[in-house]
Design an enzyme around this catalytic site. Structure first.
Site, PDB file in Angstrom:
ATOM      1  N   GLY A  16       0.777  -1.174  -0.032  1.00  0.00           N
ATOM      2  CA  GLY A  16       0.081   0.093   0.155  1.00  0.00           C
ATOM      3  C   GLY A  16       0.909   1.096   0.012  1.00  0.00           C
ATOM      4  N   VAL A  38      12.392  -2.793   8.890  1.00  0.00           N
ATOM      5  CA  VAL A  38      11.835  -3.966   9.345  1.00  0.00           C
ATOM      6  C   VAL A  38      12.579  -4.247  10.886  1.00  0.00           C
ATOM      7  CG1 VAL A  38      11.945  -6.395   8.968  1.00  0.00           C
ATOM      8  CG2 VAL A  38      11.832  -4.888   6.994  1.00  0.00           C
ATOM      9  N   LYS A  39      11.805  -4.411  11.750  1.00  0.00           N
ATOM     10  CA  LYS A  39      12.042  -4.585  13.118  1.00  0.00           C
ATOM     11  C   LYS A  39      12.065  -6.359  13.043  1.00  0.00           C
ATOM     12  CE  LYS A  39       8.665  -2.502  14.815  1.00  0.00           C
ATOM     13  NZ  LYS A  39       8.265  -1.664  13.971  1.00  0.00           N
ATOM     14  N   CYS A  53       3.419  -8.745   2.417  1.00  0.00           N
ATOM     15  CA  CYS A  53       2.989  -9.522   1.368  1.00  0.00           C
ATOM     16  C   CYS A  53       4.265 -10.078   0.586  1.00  0.00           C
ATOM     17  CB  CYS A  53       2.286  -8.562   0.440  1.00  0.00           C
ATOM     18  SG  CYS A  53       1.677  -9.432  -1.049  1.00  0.00           S
ATOM     19  N   GLY A  57       4.348 -13.146   3.451  1.00  0.00           N
ATOM     20  CA  GLY A  57       3.201 -13.307   3.149  1.00  0.00           C
ATOM     21  C   GLY A  57       2.635 -13.797   1.924  1.00  0.00           C
ATOM     22  N   CYS A  58       1.813 -13.288   1.230  1.00  0.00           N
ATOM     23  CA  CYS A  58       1.249 -13.505   0.007  1.00  0.00           C
ATOM     24  C   CYS A  58       2.071 -14.354  -1.044  1.00  0.00           C
ATOM     25  CB  CYS A  58       0.651 -12.518  -0.666  1.00  0.00           C
ATOM     26  SG  CYS A  58      -0.239 -11.489   0.105  1.00  0.00           S
ATOM     27  N   PRO A  60       5.576 -15.696  -0.764  1.00  0.00           N
ATOM     28  CA  PRO A  60       6.281 -16.851  -0.338  1.00  0.00           C
ATOM     29  C   PRO A  60       5.186 -17.977  -0.029  1.00  0.00           C
ATOM     30  CG  PRO A  60       6.605 -15.349   1.259  1.00  0.00           C
ATOM     31  CD  PRO A  60       6.137 -14.593   0.302  1.00  0.00           C
ATOM     32  N   LYS A  61       3.807 -17.581   0.480  1.00  0.00           N
ATOM     33  CA  LYS A  61       2.784 -18.348   0.915  1.00  0.00           C
ATOM     34  C   LYS A  61       2.498 -19.052  -0.477  1.00  0.00           C
ATOM     35  CE  LYS A  61      -1.177 -17.121   0.504  1.00  0.00           C
ATOM     36  NZ  LYS A  61      -1.669 -16.276   1.560  1.00  0.00           N
ATOM     37  N   TYR A 196      -6.843 -17.695   8.620  1.00  0.00           N
ATOM     38  CA  TYR A 196      -6.448 -18.252   6.967  1.00  0.00           C
ATOM     39  C   TYR A 196      -4.935 -18.470   7.102  1.00  0.00           C
ATOM     40  CZ  TYR A 196      -5.079 -13.587   5.937  1.00  0.00           C
ATOM     41  OH  TYR A 196      -4.409 -12.325   5.802  1.00  0.00           O
ATOM     42  N   GLU A 200      -3.506 -21.890   6.147  1.00  0.00           N
ATOM     43  CA  GLU A 200      -2.619 -22.177   4.855  1.00  0.00           C
ATOM     44  C   GLU A 200      -1.131 -22.729   4.989  1.00  0.00           C
ATOM     45  OE1 GLU A 200      -4.090 -18.223   2.233  1.00  0.00           O
ATOM     46  OE2 GLU A 200      -2.739 -17.941   3.852  1.00  0.00           O
ATOM     47  N   ASP A 320      -3.506  -2.608   6.762  1.00  0.00           N
ATOM     48  CA  ASP A 320      -3.734  -3.354   7.874  1.00  0.00           C
ATOM     49  C   ASP A 320      -3.994  -2.455   9.242  1.00  0.00           C
ATOM     50  OD1 ASP A 320      -3.582  -5.375   6.056  1.00  0.00           O
ATOM     51  OD2 ASP A 320      -2.162  -6.528   7.202  1.00  0.00           O
ATOM     52  N   GLU A 327      -7.789  -6.449   5.638  1.00  0.00           N
ATOM     53  CA  GLU A 327      -6.432  -6.999   5.916  1.00  0.00           C
ATOM     54  C   GLU A 327      -6.113  -7.663   4.526  1.00  0.00           C
ATOM     55  OE1 GLU A 327      -5.173  -8.295   9.532  1.00  0.00           O
ATOM     56  OE2 GLU A 327      -6.070  -6.750  10.730  1.00  0.00           O
ATOM     57  N   LEU A 328      -6.093  -7.196   3.507  1.00  0.00           N
ATOM     58  CA  LEU A 328      -5.859  -7.661   2.289  1.00  0.00           C
ATOM     59  C   LEU A 328      -4.948  -6.900   1.349  1.00  0.00           C
ATOM     60  CD1 LEU A 328      -9.381  -8.774   1.378  1.00  0.00           C
ATOM     61  CD2 LEU A 328      -7.572 -10.343   2.171  1.00  0.00           C
ATOM     62  N   HIS A 472     -17.054 -26.673 -20.057  1.00  0.00           N
ATOM     63  CA  HIS A 472     -16.965 -27.919 -19.730  1.00  0.00           C
ATOM     64  C   HIS A 472     -15.455 -28.878 -20.463  1.00  0.00           C
ATOM     65  CE1 HIS A 472     -19.029 -31.730 -18.537  1.00  0.00           C
ATOM     66  NE2 HIS A 472     -18.484 -32.414 -19.693  1.00  0.00           N
ATOM     67  N   GLU A 477     -17.894 -24.421 -13.889  1.00  0.00           N
ATOM     68  CA  GLU A 477     -19.337 -24.329 -14.819  1.00  0.00           C
ATOM     69  C   GLU A 477     -20.450 -24.888 -13.854  1.00  0.00           C
ATOM     70  OE1 GLU A 477     -19.882 -27.725 -17.444  1.00  0.00           O
ATOM     71  OE2 GLU A 477     -18.148 -28.679 -16.686  1.00  0.00           O
TER      72      GLU A 477
END
Length: 504
Positions: A16, A38-39, A53, A57-58, A60-61, A196, A200, A320, A327-328, A472, A477
């Site tokens: 963000g 970064v602490k 992220c 977060g996002c 490496p996850k 989540y 995950e 966040d 929190e996305l 299909h 579907e």
């Protein structure tokens, strides 16, 4: 001319904050600075530019989720389709190296991106001194700069119980901030939490072959649709994740280097190689001096704001750290970009926090957009809500006869996985069955949900889904042939068939 050194100072170099800083320069701001610091965790883990992220977060996850999904495919599915593959097990260090190399590549690209947009990057901890002043320490000396606007985009950090709450947790437990660069394989792991993030991590650790137990207090995925959350838990259990309804009360380290965990509710003491806490996150606002300058915070330390503007008119927040926000990562990015367009480009467009899609990347993913069945009934009443359901096995998994783990089998005949996919639409009867909630548990749920979220934003009805011809054979579907409602009393579980569609 402005009396300030900068037009905008951003504190926080996550998704963000970076998006807002770069967009501000595109929108006419003359000078923008971005602080990122970064602490390290209690175990010394730290990372580069890009925030949660990208680093812990996002990204490496999702990569580890992908790596883990190869396990069942190689061990179980591939032989059924003619592949003769010798699988020697999983190399944790090789996976971590691949993930971290990609993360570092992103760290570098973000530095380049800020430089190309002429955003000044300051690798220091920014502190708000007054509504228009930010200070930081460089080479042991305190520096100050003035700015017209300040944007807080610091995100959050995992919450671990205090020493008084759970002795040993602070000292011995790791969090998701540590897991994605863990130097040695986790071995037998206890994941504490039902969020989540907890599910995950537990999901991919299980699929990678590490015995994993999830300790939960009550329900899984609080705030999500209950039926879908329980489906996620069911499939995780059938894939091998163990769940216990108790929480740690004490953690001690044994002479062999393992961790002995004492549990609540009479559960026996048990040893694990790794303890991972994923019991929620707290905003990283403690060192910013916000309350001293008049910024109102909620009881969790999040910034109370209206349209991203705090109680101090020159100070804004996205991501966040916003009280009542989502929190996305994409929400933080969108909110940051829209905010600076209003500040510097004359825009009036506000962030819309309604109908935001999301996905939980468990072994069988869960994608959702809109209201849960419970929320819809609470708001509109049981009689005014119709729920359409279909539960079925993905075609490829059914054909491969993917099996449950032994511990999940009830008897000798109970071998194959339960139907792994759940399709669900929550509709409002009084508005011609306008779709209030879209839910899907199954493979690639994130990709499926992303596209359908547009339909919900446009106010689609159940009849709109019915009018579309599905592709299909796909899982998606299933949304275009839903006919069974919860109120009908009929079973919505398919006995066979061809995935999400009809074969005839």
């Amino acid at each position: 001319m402005s009396s300030y050194d900068y037009d905008l100072v951003v504190i926080g170099g996550g998704s963000g904050g970076m998006a807002a800083a770069k967009e501000a320069m595109l929108c006419g701001a003359k000078k923008v600075a971005l602080f990122d610091f970064v602490k390290p965790t209690v175990h010394g883990t730290k990372w580069g530019l890009g925030g949660t992220c990208v680093n812990v977060g996002c990204i490496p996850k999702k990569l580890m989720h992908y790596a883990a999904s190869m396990g069942p495919a190689l061990h179980g599915d591939a032989p059924h389709f003619g592949w003769n593959i010798e699988v020697k097990g999983h190399d944790w260090n090789a996976m971590i190296d691949a993930v971290q190399q990609y993360v570092k590549k992103l760290n570098f690209s973000y530095r380049v991106g800020l430089r190309s947009k002429k955003v000044e990057y300051i690798n220091a901890l920014g502190r708000v001194e007054d509504p228009h002043t930010v200070s930081y320490v460089k080479n042991g000396e305190t520096q100050k700069l003035s700015t017209k606007y300040i944007l807080i985009a610091v995100g959050g950090r995992p919450n671990v119980p205090s020493e008084e709450e759970v002795p040993g947790a602070q000292q011995y437990a790791i969090t998701s901030d540590d897991l994605f660069s863990l130097k040695t394989s986790p071995g037998k792991t206890l994941v504490v939490g039902a969020s989540y993030i907890a599910l995950e991590c537990a999901g991919f650790l299980t699929e990678l072959g590490y015995p994993t137990t999830v300790a939960v207090r009550s329900i899984l995925l609080r705030g999500f649709d209950r039926q879908c959350a329980e489906k996620v838990g069911q499939m995780m259990q059938e894939m091998g994740t163990r769940f216990v309804r108790a929480l740690p009360t004490r953690i001690t380290k044994t002479t062999s280097g393992k961790f002995q965990v004492e549990f609540s509710d009479g559960l026996p003491t048990e040893e694990f190689d790794t303890i991972l806490y994923a019991t929620g996150r707290l905003p990283d606002t403690q060192l910013l001096n916000l309350e001293a300058v008049g910024v109102k915070l909620d009881d969790k330390g999040k910034i109370i704001a209206t349209c991203e503007q705090s109680s101090v008119p020159s100070l804004f927040v996205v991501g966040d750290a916003l009280s009542g926000g989502l929190e996305l990562t994409p929400v933080a990015i969108k909110a940051g970009e829209l905010l600076v367009r209003r500040l510097f480009a004359g825009s009036t467009v506000q962030m819309d926090y309604h109908l935001v899609p999301t996905a939980v990347f468990t072994p069988f993913e869960y994608g959702a957009c809109g209201m849960s069945e419970e929320a819809a009934i609470e708001k509109y009443g049981q009689a005014n809500v119709e729920v359409y359901l279909f539960e079925f096995p993905t075609l490829e998994i059914a054909a491969a006869h993917r099996a449950k783990v032994l511990s999940a089998r009830v008897n000798e005949a109970d071998v194959e996985l339960s139907p792994n996919s759940l399709t669900k639409l929550v509709c409002l009867k009084s508005e011609n069955e306008r779709v209030l909630g879209f839910h899907f548990v199954g493979m690639n749920a994130g990709e499926i949900t992303q596209g359908y979220s547009l339909a919900l934003k446009l106010g689609c009805k159940k009849s709109d889904f019915d009018s579309v011809v599905g592709i299909h054979p796909t899982d998606a579907e299933s949304f275009h042939s839903l006919a069974i409602t919860r109120s009908s009393g009929e079973s919505w579980v398919a006995a066979g068939g061809c995935g999400g569609g009809k074969c005839g």
